[in-house]
Design a protein around this motif. Sequence first.
Motif, mmCIF file in Angstrom:
data_model
loop_
_atom_site.group_PDB
_atom_site.id
_atom_site.type_symbol
_atom_site.label_atom_id
_atom_site.label_comp_id
_atom_site.label_asym_id
_atom_site.label_seq_id
_atom_site.Cartn_x
_atom_site.Cartn_y
_atom_site.Cartn_z
ATOM 1 N N LEU A 1 9.382 -4.971 5.597
ATOM 2 C CA LEU A 1 8.109 -5.695 5.440
ATOM 3 C C LEU A 1 7.509 -6.072 6.800
ATOM 4 N N LYS A 2 8.373 -6.395 7.750
ATOM 5 C CA LYS A 2 7.903 -6.781 9.087
ATOM 6 C C LYS A 2 7.154 -5.603 9.722
ATOM 7 N N ILE B 1 1.620 -3.884 1.330
ATOM 8 C CA ILE B 1 0.750 -4.877 1.953
ATOM 9 C C ILE B 1 -0.641 -4.555 1.417
ATOM 10 N N LEU B 2 -1.195 -5.502 0.689
ATOM 11 C CA LEU B 2 -2.441 -5.197 -0.028
ATOM 12 C C LEU B 2 -3.588 -6.101 0.416
ATOM 13 N N TYR C 1 -0.162 -2.851 9.222
ATOM 14 C CA TYR C 1 -1.384 -3.415 8.619
ATOM 15 C C TYR C 1 -2.280 -4.010 9.722
ATOM 16 N N GLU C 2 -1.654 -4.745 10.644
ATOM 17 C CA GLU C 2 -2.430 -5.402 11.702
ATOM 18 C C GLU C 2 -3.074 -4.376 12.645
ATOM 19 N N ALA D 1 9.904 -11.318 8.002
ATOM 20 C CA ALA D 1 8.592 -10.730 8.306
ATOM 21 C C ALA D 1 7.546 -11.804 8.622
ATOM 22 N N GLY D 2 7.944 -13.066 8.600
ATOM 23 C CA GLY D 2 7.016 -14.142 8.960
ATOM 24 C C GLY D 2 6.202 -14.685 7.792
ATOM 25 N N ILE D 3 6.601 -14.352 6.565
ATOM 26 C CA ILE D 3 5.889 -14.855 5.382
ATOM 27 C C ILE D 3 6.097 -16.371 5.260
#
Length: 286
Positions: free
Chosen positions: A141-142, A207-208, A148-149, A47-49
């Motif tokens: 998650l991704k 996602i918080l 979220y974005e 997911a890019g974390i």
Amino acid sequence: MKVRKAVITAAGWGTRFLPVTRSQPKEMLPIVDRPMIQYAVEEAIEAGIEQVVMVTSMGKRSIEDYFDRAYELEHFLAWKGETALLQKMKELSNMVDICYVRQKEQHGLGQAIYTAMHIIGNEPFAVMLPDDIIIGKEATLKRMIEIYEERGAGVIAVEEIAQEDTDKYGIIEPRPVTKGIYEILSLVEKPEPSRAPSRLGIVGRYILPPEIFEALMVTKPGKNKEIQVTDALQLLLKKQALYACEIEGTRYDTGTPLGWLKANMALALQHEDYGPELKKYLKTLM
Ligand code: G1P
């Protein structure tokens, strides 16, 4: 703002897996060929974390050792000429930047998340419960980070569950937005089936926004006398919108022996080395 950090909570007692968890963390139980917690770390990376904040507790040191360098082992493998295995071991310790915080007393998921506050700072972040393993085409998650974005608000993963199981999950009151996405109108932790606002149960991926920490600060102990993140989210709802997205794929609750067995079976059957042989073997048992 980009979601760069993920909190992985690994501080619980693992009571549903006793006696196995008396002397080893449930997060280190193998699912086919990797410990359970590695699936969460891999999903975060996909997911890019960039940084994982692991919340651990007493008796969880083997998690830190697992993701650390193992010089003696590497030296031994080099000496034996096991180059491929050596490479694999090195890659494991370089997967992602991980830091650890300890939850000194177990007062619930909300408190575990709060423990990571100083490392997260003032930015949105992910929370992952490693015993929820989701197997699908794309990392859950991704997809959640994309939502979220798009929406600029917190996102929680949900799944339709059986009515009689509502008391095992946080349950949302949904308003459908588009396919598989809901605006959350309210949430309640583990309600009796007759009081559940829907059958959409919260899965261990969130996602918080950073404002969750202010909400957690004033959240009183709730269900099971624990600080529930679900209650903090209900407080946060008064100030900002929250969305839920239905997971795509199959979720396994690997924190119980049965869920763990199912995940092992399903993943082993898909495994290119073990799958064909295991399938034949299972047929002989049935
Ligand atoms: C936690 C959350 C619950 C959520 C669940 C998902 O509960 O409190 O809202 O539905 O994770 O796995 P736990 O299973 O830790 O009791």
